[in-house]
Scaffold this active site. Structure first.
Site, PDB file in Angstrom:
ATOM      1  NE  ARG A  78       6.104  -7.914   1.078  1.00 14.95           N
ATOM      2  CZ  ARG A  78       4.788  -9.255   1.212  1.00 14.95           C
ATOM      3  NH1 ARG A  78       4.686  -8.340   1.442  1.00 14.95           N
ATOM      4  NH2 ARG A  78       5.146 -10.132   0.652  1.00 14.95           N
ATOM      5  CG  HIS A 124       3.972 -11.070   6.761  1.00 15.91           C
ATOM      6  ND1 HIS A 124       4.847 -10.711   5.981  1.00 15.91           N
ATOM      7  CD2 HIS A 124       2.166 -10.959   6.291  1.00 15.91           C
ATOM      8  CE1 HIS A 124       4.271 -10.623   4.477  1.00 15.91           C
ATOM      9  NE2 HIS A 124       3.664 -10.973   4.529  1.00 15.91           N
TER      10      HIS A 124
HETATM   11  P1  NAP Z   1      -1.134  -6.106  -7.093  1.00 20.94           P
HETATM   12  O1  NAP Z   1      -2.478  -6.989  -7.960  1.00 20.94           O
HETATM   13  O2  NAP Z   1      -0.121  -6.442  -7.564  1.00 20.94           O
HETATM   14  O3  NAP Z   1      -1.076  -4.754  -7.034  1.00 20.94           O
HETATM   15  C1  NAP Z   1      -1.246  -4.282  -6.288  1.00 20.94           C
HETATM   16  C2  NAP Z   1      -1.040  -2.262  -6.508  1.00 20.94           C
HETATM   17  O4  NAP Z   1      -0.191  -1.569  -6.304  1.00 20.94           O
HETATM   18  C3  NAP Z   1      -2.588  -2.213  -7.988  1.00 20.94           C
HETATM   19  O5  NAP Z   1      -2.896  -1.306  -8.473  1.00 20.94           O
HETATM   20  C4  NAP Z   1      -0.676  -1.377  -8.697  1.00 20.94           C
HETATM   21  O6  NAP Z   1      -1.332  -0.112  -9.463  1.00 20.94           O
HETATM   22  C5  NAP Z   1      -0.504  -0.491  -6.841  1.00 20.94           C
HETATM   23  N1  NAP Z   1       0.901   0.577  -6.847  1.00 20.94           N
HETATM   24  C6  NAP Z   1       1.962  -0.545  -7.838  1.00 20.94           C
HETATM   25  N2  NAP Z   1       3.107   0.883  -7.482  1.00 20.94           N
HETATM   26  C7  NAP Z   1       1.837   1.932  -7.047  1.00 20.94           C
HETATM   27  C8  NAP Z   1       2.500   3.233  -7.028  1.00 20.94           C
HETATM   28  N3  NAP Z   1       4.150   3.386  -7.322  1.00 20.94           N
HETATM   29  N4  NAP Z   1       1.376   3.952  -6.709  1.00 20.94           N
HETATM   30  C9  NAP Z   1       0.464   4.088  -6.828  1.00 20.94           C
HETATM   31  N5  NAP Z   1      -0.325   2.926  -7.180  1.00 20.94           N
HETATM   32  C10 NAP Z   1       0.258   1.714  -6.869  1.00 20.94           C
HETATM   33  O7  NAP Z   1      -1.153  -6.718  -5.852  1.00 20.94           O
HETATM   34  P2  NAP Z   1      -1.806  -7.707  -5.087  1.00 20.94           P
HETATM   35  O8  NAP Z   1      -1.383  -9.455  -5.231  1.00 20.94           O
HETATM   36  O9  NAP Z   1      -3.274  -6.899  -5.007  1.00 20.94           O
HETATM   37  O10 NAP Z   1      -0.756  -7.452  -3.729  1.00 20.94           O
HETATM   38  C11 NAP Z   1      -0.643  -6.424  -2.838  1.00 20.94           C
HETATM   39  C12 NAP Z   1       0.312  -6.368  -2.010  1.00 20.94           C
HETATM   40  O11 NAP Z   1       0.186  -6.820  -0.918  1.00 20.94           O
HETATM   41  C13 NAP Z   1       1.402  -7.394  -1.898  1.00 20.94           C
HETATM   42  O12 NAP Z   1       2.866  -7.106  -2.964  1.00 20.94           O
HETATM   43  C14 NAP Z   1       1.923  -7.823  -0.459  1.00 20.94           C
HETATM   44  O13 NAP Z   1       3.673  -7.299  -0.541  1.00 20.94           O
HETATM   45  C15 NAP Z   1       1.168  -7.997   0.048  1.00 20.94           C
HETATM   46  N6  NAP Z   1       1.109  -9.194   0.693  1.00 20.94           N
HETATM   47  C16 NAP Z   1       0.785  -9.005   1.895  1.00 20.94           C
HETATM   48  C17 NAP Z   1      -0.141  -9.742   2.256  1.00 20.94           C
HETATM   49  C18 NAP Z   1       0.325  -9.832   4.450  1.00 20.94           C
HETATM   50  O14 NAP Z   1      -0.088 -10.972   5.100  1.00 20.94           O
HETATM   51  N7  NAP Z   1       0.491  -8.749   5.347  1.00 20.94           N
HETATM   52  C19 NAP Z   1      -0.531 -11.284   2.019  1.00 20.94           C
HETATM   53  C20 NAP Z   1      -0.475 -11.206   0.470  1.00 20.94           C
HETATM   54  C21 NAP Z   1       0.247  -9.710  -0.139  1.00 20.94           C
HETATM   55  P3  NAP Z   1      -1.953  -0.657 -10.846  1.00 20.94           P
HETATM   56  O15 NAP Z   1      -3.304  -0.846 -10.460  1.00 20.94           O
HETATM   57  O16 NAP Z   1      -2.191   0.761 -11.585  1.00 20.94           O
HETATM   58  O17 NAP Z   1      -0.993  -1.466 -11.532  1.00 20.94           O
END
Ligand code: NAP
Length: 312
Positions: A227, A275
């Site tokens: 993000r 994006h």
């Molecule tokens: P997720 O499964 O919720 O994973 C988030 C990860 O970030 C987890 O490992 C979490 O740690 C870590 N995290 C969150 N807050 C943190 C902090 N304060 N300090 C350190 N680590 C932290 O999410 P996801 O499905 O992998 O997706 C991640 C993000 O990718 C989404 O939220 C979205 O914004 C983005 N995204 C972008 C696209 C694009 O096309 N560009 C597409 C899809 C998603 P824990 O494992 O310890 O909980």
């Protein structure tokens, strides 16, 4: 009585998803009426959520059991004070695969120094610089969630030295994993290529700033597909201008679409993509939605439920 499910999404998304949702509901043996009509509010038990959908007031659904997001990032939904029902983010194998492909492409581009050949065909045969092997390139992945963990594994499989960082410590992890402030510092110091797959939360806002970018090895590369708010825009520009960073590929921004006069567009060391790193795919995402409704109907816990206190 059929279960009433409302899909709140732009028309084109509804058209794309409706047949796949119906097929996935049937596969889970769910008797569901899918509607786009919020007039049926009294009976709605689940809402399928898109950030640009027409429904903004969720207090009108007295029977609402869960809101199922079509997006992995849920900051829009969390910002809606009327949306207090359990909220689930999207985890979709095709979304994950798309992210692996996008990130691997840009990592390999940096690793192999492809730009030098693509942009500088000047008739001079320069073969003195041979790319190293992946095993001598260190890649750091911020965020080891549904996307980050599989991206890290795919890059490991390509031979890169990959380490990751997450909020909670990993007792068992397929790759070396860090957490906490100290862990972040260790990861950044050892990342020739840094990938951010962090969600947008109060704790991740501006996490990549002047101080943290300075911890990267000089000449590092950055890929941000998590993000935009995680990265401080001006700190990135300054780090690129000073040579602390060599190049950045950005897919996500504080304001989207990225305004035409934003300095990222014209910066010679920034690649902007709109994006598109990865999208939820209707066929596989519909299976995730149907499975979650099936689980809820069976009294099992919802999958991928958002922790409101943590903001993701
Ligand atoms: P997720 O499964 O919720 O994973 C988030 C990860 O970030 C987890 O490992 C979490 O740690 C870590 N995290 C969150 N807050 C943190 C902090 N304060 N300090 C350190 N680590 C932290 O999410 P996801 O499905 O992998 O997706 C991640 C993000 O990718 C989404 O939220 C979205 O914004 C983005 N995204 C972008 C696209 C694009 O096309 N560009 C597409 C899809 C998603 P824990 O494992 O310890 O909980």
């Amino acid at each position: 009585m059929p279960i009433k499910v409302l899909i709140s999404a732009p028309e084109s998304v509804v058209e794309e998803y409706a047949p796949h949702l119906r097929q996935a509901f049937a596969a889970e043996e769910l008797d569901i009426t899918l509607t786009t009509d919020p007039e049926a509010a009294e009976q709605i038990e689940y809402v399928i959520y898109h950030p640009n959908g027409p429904v903004t007031d969720y207090s009108v659904f007295p029977k609402l059991r869960a809101v199922l997001s079509l997006w992995a990032g849920v900051e829009h939904a969390l910002a809606n004070p009327t949306l207090t029902a359990p909220l689930c983010r999207m985890v979709d194998p095709s979304l994950t695969q798309g992210m692996i492909e996008y990130v691997a492409g840009h990592v390999l581009r940096y690793h192999l120094g492809m730009d030098a050949h693509i942009t500088a065909q000047d008739g001079v045969w320069r073969n003195e610089i041979v790319p190293p092997l992946a095993s001598s390139r260190r890649v750091g992945v911020l965020g080891l969630g549904a996307l980050g963990a599989d991206v890290a594994q795919a890059l490991t499989d390509l031979g890169f030295q990959v380490e990751g960082w997450s909020r909670t410590p990993r007792e068992e992890s397929r790759i070396p994993a860090h957490s906490g402030e100290e862990g972040l510092e260790t990861l950044l110091r050892g990342s020739d290529i840094l990938i951010s797959l962090l969600p947008s939360t109060p704790a991740t806002e501006n996490l990549l700033n002047r101080r943290t970018l300075a911890l990267l090895p000089a000449g590092a590369f950055l890929i941000n597909t998590g993000r935009g708010g995680v990265l401080n825009d001006q700190a990135l520009i300054d780090a690129l201008d000073s040579g602390q960073l060599a190049h950045a590929t950005l897919d996500v921004f504080r304001v989207e679409p990225l305004p035409p006069d934003h300095p990222f567009w014209s910066h010679p060391k920034i690649t902007v993509t709109p994006h598109v790193a990865s999208e939820t795919r209707a066929d596989t995402a519909s299976e995730t939605i149907a499975l979650n409704i099936r689980r809820d109907q069976d009294g099992d816990a919802l999958l991928y439920r958002v922790d409101r206190a943590q903001g993701y």
